[in-house]
Design a protein around this motif. Structure first.
Motif, PDB file in Angstrom:
ATOM      1  N   UNK A  16       0.814  -1.212   0.000  1.00 12.22           N
ATOM      2  CA  UNK A  16       0.000   0.000   0.000  1.00 12.22           C
ATOM      3  C   UNK A  16       0.850   1.266   0.000  1.00 12.22           C
ATOM      4  N   UNK A  17       2.010   1.215   0.628  1.00  8.28           N
ATOM      5  CA  UNK A  17       2.936   2.343   0.663  1.00  8.28           C
ATOM      6  C   UNK A  17       4.328   1.804   0.938  1.00  8.28           C
ATOM      7  N   UNK A  30      13.640  -1.888   0.029  1.00 10.22           N
ATOM      8  CA  UNK A  30      14.343  -0.715   0.576  1.00 10.22           C
ATOM      9  C   UNK A  30      13.325   0.311   1.100  1.00 10.22           C
ATOM     10  N   UNK A  31      12.321  -0.164   1.822  1.00  4.65           N
ATOM     11  CA  UNK A  31      11.252   0.702   2.313  1.00  4.65           C
ATOM     12  C   UNK A  31      11.791   1.739   3.293  1.00  4.65           C
ATOM     13  N   UNK A  58      -7.905 -13.634  -2.120  1.00  6.99           N
ATOM     14  CA  UNK A  58      -7.304 -13.052  -0.922  1.00  6.99           C
ATOM     15  C   UNK A  58      -6.349 -11.948  -1.327  1.00  6.99           C
ATOM     16  N   UNK A  59      -6.405 -10.831  -0.599  1.00  2.89           N
ATOM     17  CA  UNK A  59      -5.467  -9.731  -0.776  1.00  2.89           C
ATOM     18  C   UNK A  59      -4.782  -9.486   0.559  1.00  2.89           C
ATOM     19  N   UNK A  60      -3.462  -9.559   0.555  1.00  2.80           N
ATOM     20  CA  UNK A  60      -2.683  -9.285   1.750  1.00  2.80           C
ATOM     21  C   UNK A  60      -2.069  -7.900   1.612  1.00  2.80           C
ATOM     22  N   UNK A  61      -2.388  -7.002   2.528  1.00  2.00           N
ATOM     23  CA  UNK A  61      -1.847  -5.653   2.468  1.00  2.00           C
ATOM     24  C   UNK A  61      -0.586  -5.564   3.309  1.00  2.00           C
ATOM     25  N   UNK A  62       0.389  -4.810   2.803  1.00  2.00           N
ATOM     26  CA  UNK A  62       1.663  -4.684   3.490  1.00  2.00           C
ATOM     27  C   UNK A  62       2.306  -3.368   3.091  1.00  2.00           C
ATOM     28  N   UNK A  63       3.584  -3.182   3.393  1.00  2.00           N
ATOM     29  CA  UNK A  63       4.304  -1.986   3.012  1.00  2.00           C
ATOM     30  C   UNK A  63       5.684  -2.341   2.530  1.00  2.00           C
ATOM     31  N   UNK A  64       6.690  -1.484   2.887  1.00  2.00           N
ATOM     32  CA  UNK A  64       6.592  -0.533   3.950  1.00  2.00           C
ATOM     33  C   UNK A  64       5.770  -1.020   5.127  1.00  2.00           C
ATOM     34  N   UNK A  65       5.006  -0.089   5.653  1.00  2.00           N
ATOM     35  CA  UNK A  65       4.077  -0.395   6.730  1.00  2.00           C
ATOM     36  C   UNK A  65       2.718   0.139   6.323  1.00  2.00           C
ATOM     37  N   UNK A 261       1.716  -6.277  -6.145  1.00  2.00           N
ATOM     38  CA  UNK A 261       1.265  -4.940  -6.517  1.00  2.00           C
ATOM     39  C   UNK A 261       2.116  -3.909  -5.790  1.00  2.00           C
ATOM     40  N   UNK A 262       2.717  -2.977  -6.549  1.00  2.00           N
ATOM     41  CA  UNK A 262       3.445  -1.875  -5.944  1.00  2.00           C
ATOM     42  C   UNK A 262       2.492  -0.729  -5.619  1.00  2.00           C
TER      43      UNK A 262
END
Length: 425
Positions: A16-17, A30-31, A58-65, A261-262
Motif C-alpha cells: 500500500x505504501x 528498501x522501504x 485473498x489480498x494481503x496488504x503490506x508496506x513498507x508499513x 502490486x506496488x
C-alpha cells in the motif's frame, strides 16, 4: 492457452505504501519513504474492483508499513466488501489495542507479524531498539481483538541459529502459523551478502527445520509454512512441509496463483520478484490487459518443454527439471542474474555433497540502491574439505544452533530413512 483470469490468480500481495517506521537490513523493497506516485484512494478502490473481477480470493496488504497510509482501512474494508479475504503483514511496531480493534472492524481477518530472531538479533536486523518487544505486544493486541495471528521470519545467518528458541516464543504467543523463507540478495539484503545462508549450508539448516517441523505439527499444532524459495525434493520435505501434507514443489507460481502490486500501481507476477518483472501499471492499462503481458505469463507453459527452456547450468540436467522448473524465479534471478538455475536447492546441495562438493556464492556486481534491485553473484564449486573464508565469521552450521531444554525428545530421523520417497523423480 487458457486465459481465464479466475483460473490463474488466487492471491495478491499489495504494497500500500513504501513508507515505513523501521529500517530493516534485509528489506527487499528498501522501504522507508513513500513512493512519489502512490495510487490515490480512488485509484486504489478501482484496483480493488479489478482484483475481484480477475478472480482474486485473498489480498494481503503490506508496506513498507500499511498502516502509515491514511486510507489503509478504507482499502481494507473495500477488499472485504468485494468478497475477498483481507489479510495483512506488518512489522508490528506501533499497532495499539485500539488500532487492532479498528482493523477487525474494517474486515481484516488475519495478520502476520514479522519477527526475525531473538531480541538482540531482531532489533539489529530491524534497525530499531525495542521492535522485538513491540512485535509480541502487537500479537497480543491482535489476538485480543479477535484476529487470527501468524508470524513470519526471514532466515539468514543471524536468525538461523535461533530458530528453535524463536519457535518456542512464537508458539507461546499463540500464533496459528509461522511462515519462514530464506533471505535473498535483493534491496538492502543485496548490500549485506555476509548475512546470506550459503548453498553449502543448506543441509544443516534443513536438519534444524525438520526437527522444528516435527514438533510443531505433531505435538503443538503450529503450522510451519516454508516460503517458495525453500526445499525442493530434499529428504526432510515431509517433515518441513508437514502442515500442508508434505507437498512436493510444483514450480514457480508467479502469475499463475499469485500477484504482486506496488504502491504506484505496478503489477508483477509475485511480490518478491525484482522490478524487471513488472508487466504494466494500472494507470496505463487495465489489470486484465496486464495479466496477459509476457512478465505475467512466463509460467503458463509449465510442465512442457517450453516450460523448461529457460533452465541452464545444474538445473537443466536435474531429474526434477520438468516438475521443479528451477525453483523460485526470484531467487535465481537475484543470485545469478537470470532465472533457470537455482543453487538454493536441498536436492542439489545433497547430491553435490555426495560427490564431496559444495557451492558458495561470491558477490560479482553490486546493486544500485533502488527498491527491489539486485546485483549478481559468481557461483563457486569447491571441495567439502575446503576451509571457509577466514573473514566469513557468520558461517552457519548445525552445531551452532541454540537448542532450548526439551528438544532432546524430538530427535531428527535419519535422512536415509526418508530420502528415497522425498527425492525420487
Amino acid at each position: 492457452m487458457d486465459t481465464a483470469p479466475n483460473r490463474r490468480q488466487a492471491y495478491a500481495v499489495w504494497e500500500l505504501t513504501l513508507k515505513c517506521n523501521l529500517a530493516c537490513g534485509h528489506c527487499g523493497s528498501r522501504a522507508g519513504e513513500r513512493r512519489e506516485n502512490e495510487l490515490s484512494t480512488e485509484e486504489a478502490l478501482d484496483l480493488v474492483r479489478q482484483l475481484a473481477e480477475a478472480g482474486i480470493t485473498e489480498v494481503s496488504i503490506e508496506g513498507g508499513e500499511a498502516f502509515l497510509r491514511a486510507d489503509w482501512l478504507t482499502i481494507a474494508r473495500a477488499i472485504g466488501e468485494h468478497g475477498m479475504h483481507c489479510s495483512m503483514v506488518t512489522g508490528g511496531y506501533g499497532i495499539s489495542r485500539e488500532t487492532a480493534r479498528r482493523m477487525k472492524d474494517a474486515g481484516i481477518r488475519s495478520v502476520s507479524v514479522s519477527v526475525d530472531g531473538l531480541e538482540a538479533t531482531h532489533d539489529r536486523i530491524r534497525g530499531r531498539q525495542g521492535s522485538f518487544r513491540f512485535c509480541f505486544e502487537t500479537l497480543g493486541h491482535l489476538e485480543a481483538a479477535g484476529l487470527e495471528i501468524h508470524a513470519n521470519t526471514q532466515i539468514n545467518r543471524l536468525s538461523a541459529p535461533e530458530l528453535p528458541a524463536l519457535y518456542e516464543r512464537l508458539r507461546d504467543a499463540g500464533v496459528w502459523g509461522w511462515q519462514i523463507q530464506l533471505t535473498t540478495p535483493m534491496g538492502n539484503a543485496a548490500d549485506r551478502a555476509s548475512l546470506l545462508v550459503q548453498p553449502g549450508e543448506l543441509d544443516d539448516l534443513y536438519r534444524v527445520l525438520a526437527r522444528i517441523g516435527l514438533r510443531a505439527a505433531d505435538e503443538e499444532q503450529v503450522n510451519l509454512v516454508p516460503g517458495n524459495n525453500m526445499g525442493y525434493f530434499g529428504p526432510y520435505d515431509s517433515m518441513i512441509f508437514k502442515a500442508n501434507g508434505g507437498r512436493p514443489w510444483a514450480g514457480c507460481m508467479a502469475g499463475l496463483a499469485v500477484l504482486g502490486i506496488h504502491a504506484d500501481g505496478s503489477i508483477k507476477g509475485c511480490p518478491t520478484l525484482p522490478s524487471e518483472f513488472i508487466g504494466g501499471n494500472v494507470r496505463e492499462k487495465s489489470l486484465s490487459e496486464i495479466l496477459e503481458s509476457r512478465e505475467l505469463t512466463f509460467n503458463m507453459a509449465a510442465g512442457t518443454d517450453e516450460g523448461t527452456s529457460h533452465m541452464w547450468g545444474y538445473c537443466a540436467a536435474c531429474p526434477h527439471a520438468r516438475s521443479c522448473r528451477a525453483g523460485c524465479s526470484q531467487t535465481s534471478t537475484v543470485v545469478l542474474g537470470k532465472r533457470g538455475n537455482n543453487p538454493y536447492c536441498h536436492y542439489r546441495a545433497r547430491e553435490l555433497q555426495g560427490r564431496g562438493l559444495r557451492e558458495r556464492i561470491v558477490p560479482r556486481l553490486i546493486a544500485l540502491g533502488k527498491p527491489f534491485d539486485h546485483g549478481s553473484f559468481k557461483l563457486v564449486e569447491e571441495s567439502l574439505d575446503a576451509p571457509w573464508p577466514a573473514e566469513d565469521e557468520l558461517h552457519f552450521a548445525y552445531d551452532r544452533v541454540i537448542w532450548p531444554a526439551g528438544w532432546e525428545a524430538w530427535p531428527l530421523p535419519s535422512a536415509a530413512s526418508t530420502a528415497d520417497r522425498a527425492t525420487r523423480p
